[in-house]
Design an enzyme around this catalytic site. Structure first.
Site, PDB file in Angstrom:
ATOM      1  N   GLY A  13       0.820  -1.202   0.000  1.00 48.52           N
ATOM      2  CA  GLY A  13       0.000   0.000   0.000  1.00 48.52           C
ATOM      3  C   GLY A  13       0.852   1.249   0.000  1.00 48.52           C
ATOM      4  N   ALA A  14       1.989   1.204  -0.728  1.00 51.64           N
ATOM      5  CA  ALA A  14       2.977   2.279  -0.661  1.00 51.64           C
ATOM      6  C   ALA A  14       2.682   3.444  -1.594  1.00 51.64           C
ATOM      7  CB  ALA A  14       4.366   1.717  -0.980  1.00 51.64           C
ATOM      8  N   SER A  15       1.624   3.384  -2.372  1.00 49.34           N
ATOM      9  CA  SER A  15       1.383   4.446  -3.354  1.00 49.34           C
ATOM     10  C   SER A  15       0.762   5.695  -2.750  1.00 49.34           C
ATOM     11  CB  SER A  15       0.478   3.928  -4.474  1.00 49.34           C
ATOM     12  OG  SER A  15      -0.772   3.503  -3.954  1.00 49.34           O
ATOM     13  N   VAL A  64      -2.041  -6.963  -3.829  1.00 50.92           N
ATOM     14  CA  VAL A  64      -1.739  -7.938  -2.784  1.00 50.92           C
ATOM     15  C   VAL A  64      -2.880  -8.917  -2.549  1.00 50.92           C
ATOM     16  CG1 VAL A  64      -0.082  -6.446  -1.623  1.00 50.92           C
ATOM     17  CG2 VAL A  64      -2.492  -6.367  -0.949  1.00 50.92           C
ATOM     18  N   SER A 143      -6.851  -1.299  12.741  1.00 50.03           N
ATOM     19  CA  SER A 143      -7.626  -0.066  12.830  1.00 50.03           C
ATOM     20  C   SER A 143      -8.347  -0.054  14.162  1.00 50.03           C
ATOM     21  CB  SER A 143      -8.652  -0.004  11.686  1.00 50.03           C
ATOM     22  OG  SER A 143      -9.611   1.005  11.918  1.00 50.03           O
ATOM     23  N   TYR A 156     -15.387  -3.936   6.921  1.00 50.10           N
ATOM     24  CA  TYR A 156     -14.079  -3.346   7.233  1.00 50.10           C
ATOM     25  C   TYR A 156     -13.683  -3.639   8.679  1.00 50.10           C
ATOM     26  CZ  TYR A 156     -10.382   0.118   7.842  1.00 50.10           C
ATOM     27  OH  TYR A 156      -9.195   0.741   8.127  1.00 50.10           O
ATOM     28  N   ALA A 158     -14.718  -5.994  10.672  1.00 50.81           N
ATOM     29  CA  ALA A 158     -14.461  -7.420  10.871  1.00 50.81           C
ATOM     30  C   ALA A 158     -13.111  -7.823  10.290  1.00 50.81           C
ATOM     31  CB  ALA A 158     -15.577  -8.246  10.235  1.00 50.81           C
ATOM     32  N   LYS A 160     -10.445  -5.962   9.966  1.00 50.51           N
ATOM     33  CA  LYS A 160      -9.374  -5.437  10.810  1.00 50.51           C
ATOM     34  C   LYS A 160      -9.315  -6.163  12.156  1.00 50.51           C
ATOM     35  CE  LYS A 160      -7.439  -2.423   8.132  1.00 50.51           C
ATOM     36  NZ  LYS A 160      -6.029  -2.597   7.709  1.00 50.51           N
TER      37      LYS A 160
END
Length: 263
Positions: A13-15, A64, A143, A156, A158, A160
């Protein structure tokens, strides 16, 4: 300032957002960083910023959620550099999943594919080698929604929560083998994902929860590799599990009030 000279690090998630900041800051602290994400154009900017301080750093375009592609990218990094010393599983997606909108299990699978199963894929791909040599760091980004799930965001939250439980279990398993596995709670950060949950006219989360990308990145890079499994960027959300246990009625009313205020 903690240094990572000579370390080989992978950041997913580096973008953009937190992943972008962490990748650039890691390179600035001496690591050779490989940034992964789906968006090629944004990755080119990240690569240029990383190479300004770490000439061997680069990026790979990769979804990913595609297990084969992700494992292949990690294998390429190991082939090129011999090992992966640090893996930061940061990539995530988010969109509301209210039951009134015809949400299906496919919506859940899509979020879990990126948010949870990719974390599992990455962790399982690097841990055996780390355990074998007796060193390494894995950070899985969770999160505060995992500890205080908000109405309308069940998928989301669930996903995390699954990241947190998975990471906690694995961390205990490898704790005496020289490997540090962390679950990271960054608080609320005004990234594109963070702002997507703020409607027009809605107030921002309270100040004790808010953090900048720079603050989150610096905190993470200072604390990862340390003895604690949990790394918390904000203290207030850590009280949520206590509140729901000791004051369940007040906790439920507050969570339902938040949902009613925005719907």
């Amino acid at each position: 300032m903690k240094r990572y000279d000579g370390s080989i690090a992978v950041v997913t998630g580096a973008s953009g957002g937190i992943g972008r900041r962490v990748a650039i800051d890691l390179a600035g602290r001496g690591a050779t960083v490989v940034g992964l994400a789906r968006r090629r154009a944004e990755l080119e900017d990240v690569e240029a910023a990383m190479r300004a301080s770490s000439s061997g750093s680069r990026t790979i375009t990769c979804d990913v959620a595609d297990e084969e592609a992700f494992r292949g990218a990690l294998a390429d990094v190991r082939t090129e550099h011999g090992a992966i010393d640090v893996l930061i599983n940061n990539a995530a997606i988010e969109h509301p999943t209210p039951i009134s909108d015809g949400v299906t299990t496919e919506d859940y699978r899509r979020l879990f594919g990126t948010n949870f199963f990719a974390v599992v894929t990455g962790t399982l791909a690097v841990l055996p080698e780390m355990v074998g040599r007796g060193s390494g760091i894995v950070v899985n980004v969770s999160s505060d929604s995992a500890r205080a799930p908000e109405a309308g965001h069940a998928a989301y939250s669930a996903s995390k929560a699954a990241v947190s439980a998975f990471t906690d279990s694995v961390a205990h398993e490898v704790a005496d083998r020289g490997v540090h596995v962390h679950v990271f709670y960054p608080g609320w950060v005004p990234t594109a994902m963070g702002m997507s949950g703020i409607g027009e006219g809605d107030p921002l989360p309270p100040k004790p929860v808010r953090r900048t990308e720079e603050q989150v990145s610096q905190l993470l890079l200072e604390r990862m590799g340390g003895p604690r499994v949990d790394i918390n960027a904000a203290w207030l959300p850590t009280l949520a599990p206590i509140g729901r246990t000791l004051l369940p009625g007040a906790y439920q009313r507050e969570m339902r009030r938040r949902y009613a205020r925005t719907h």
